[in-house]
Design an enzyme around this catalytic site. Structure first.
Site, PDB file in Angstrom:
ATOM      1  N   LEU A  92       0.743  -1.123  -0.104  1.00  0.00           N
ATOM      2  CA  LEU A  92      -0.031  -0.068  -0.038  1.00  0.00           C
ATOM      3  C   LEU A  92       0.822   1.173   0.010  1.00  0.00           C
ATOM      4  O   LEU A  92       2.021   1.112   0.800  1.00  0.00           O
ATOM      5  CB  LEU A  92      -0.776   0.067   1.344  1.00  0.00           C
ATOM      6  CG  LEU A  92      -2.423  -0.579   1.254  1.00  0.00           C
ATOM      7  CD1 LEU A  92      -2.776  -0.690   2.506  1.00  0.00           C
ATOM      8  CD2 LEU A  92      -3.377  -0.200   0.230  1.00  0.00           C
ATOM      9  N   ASP A  93       0.549   2.130  -0.601  1.00  0.00           N
ATOM     10  CA  ASP A  93       1.197   3.378  -0.624  1.00  0.00           C
ATOM     11  C   ASP A  93       1.444   4.140   0.804  1.00  0.00           C
ATOM     12  O   ASP A  93       0.447   3.905   1.698  1.00  0.00           O
ATOM     13  CB  ASP A  93       0.657   4.506  -1.505  1.00  0.00           C
ATOM     14  CG  ASP A  93       0.669   4.283  -2.946  1.00  0.00           C
ATOM     15  OD1 ASP A  93       1.570   3.509  -3.396  1.00  0.00           O
ATOM     16  OD2 ASP A  93      -0.299   4.710  -3.657  1.00  0.00           O
ATOM     17  N   SER A  94       2.485   4.745   1.079  1.00  0.00           N
ATOM     18  CA  SER A  94       2.583   5.288   2.431  1.00  0.00           C
ATOM     19  C   SER A  94       1.564   6.242   2.699  1.00  0.00           C
ATOM     20  O   SER A  94       0.830   6.754   3.854  1.00  0.00           O
ATOM     21  CB  SER A  94       3.510   5.845   2.678  1.00  0.00           C
ATOM     22  OG  SER A  94       3.844   7.134   1.807  1.00  0.00           O
TER      23      SER A  94
ATOM     24  N   ALA B 189      -1.678   5.874   1.951  1.00  0.00           N
ATOM     25  CA  ALA B 189      -2.914   5.129   1.942  1.00  0.00           C
ATOM     26  C   ALA B 189      -2.933   4.139   3.430  1.00  0.00           C
ATOM     27  O   ALA B 189      -1.797   4.152   3.767  1.00  0.00           O
ATOM     28  CB  ALA B 189      -3.095   4.054   0.913  1.00  0.00           C
TER      29      ALA B 189
END
Length: 290
Positions: free
Chosen positions: A37-39, A41
């Site tokens: 997951l993107d940081s 998100a």
């Protein structure tokens, strides 16, 4: 120990940090993830420990559900709130009905360009590294699959909340960007949360600062896939690297189909995946004891 660990990743924490925390909690055991997951998100991160790390590719093929808030009227270079605003335009022409009409276009398979700030590889290098070094980055469109995109709220101050059920490789940031193009006003992701991966739910996830992490068995993982269940004789053959006959399976259990030309095989003591080898035969590829 071969198992899964479900983690609720907070905003601002990198997925690799979550892997390190879980690895340390289990005494330095081998650990990995089944899709980052993107940081920017939050939400469900499926981590794997022990030899379960060998199942990463298969878990990433499971459907995922996200909840996102999209902001219309502002386009950013990252397609989310963390980026630099590169365009501001009016969004007064957008209401709930207009969003519903637009979402019909996001159903089934669709070509999607990943963001330039992403981990997508271009000539072997991550796109985000090229972009942040000042190089012009143009990602290639690729097919993604949307099971459904539902509106959960009205349009308030140019924002709308959506629930997105999609397949592997889908960027919600690109969905937001494409909606902004559709309405001619630009858009970006204001918040993003992953709420499920296959049968695994955020409600069952461990907090990242938990003292002890609950694990999920490989039997629970098996329940996600359409699979054949084999008896003792075929289990021994499969675990010894021998192909087995599909028609000799004790039963077929329904779930999500695995990747093309691949079948999930389960026995009392193992979970594995194999490829079709001629008519009615399955050749083992990966096998992990339960």
């Amino acid at each position: 120990m071969n198992a899964l660990v479900l983690v609720n990743k907070p905003v601002g924490v990198r997925s690799t940090k979550c892997v390190a925390v879980v690895r340390n909690c289990f005494g330095g055991i081998k650990a990995g993830h089944a899709g980052t997951l993107d940081s920017t998100a939050s939400g469900l991160l499926v981590l794997l420990i022990g030899n379960a790390t060998r199942f990463s590719e298969y878990i990433m093929s499971l459907p995922k559900v996200y909840r996102t808030v999209i902001q219309f009227g502002a386009e950013t270079d990252t397609y989310d709130y963390s980026g630099e605003v590169i365009s501001l335009k009016p969004y007064d022409h957008i209401d709930g009905s207009a969003v519903d009409d637009a979402l019909y276009e996001f159903s089934g398979y669709r070509l999607q360009n990943p963001p330039a700030i992403s981990a997508v590889k271009i000539d072997g290098k991550a796109a985000y590294k090229l972009a942040r070094s000042g190089q012009e980055v143009e990602t290639k469109a690729r097919p993604v699959f949307f099971r459904s995109v539902k509106r959960l709220s009205g349009v308030v101050d140019g924002t709308v909340e959506l629930e997105v059920s999609c397949g592997r490789g889908t960027y919600i940031r690109s969905l937001a960007h494409d909606l902004g193009v559709r309405f001619g006003c630009g858009a970006h992701v204001k918040s993003l949360e992953r709420v499920s991966v296959g049968s695994f739910s955020l409600n069952d996830a461990n907090d990242i600062d938990a003292e002890d992490f609950r694990t999920v068995s490989l039997s629970a993982l098996a329940g996600n896939f359409t699979r054949i269940y084999v008896g003792e004789r075929d289990s021994k053959s499969f675990m010894n690297g021998m192909s087995i006959l599909l028609r000799q399976a004790e039963r077929v259990c329904r779930g999500v189909p695995v990747m093309k030309d691949t079948v999930c095989v389960e026995g009392d003591s193992f979970l594995g995946f194999g490829t079709y080898a001629g008519y009615d035969y399955v050749r083992p590829v990966v096998i992990v004891p339960k």
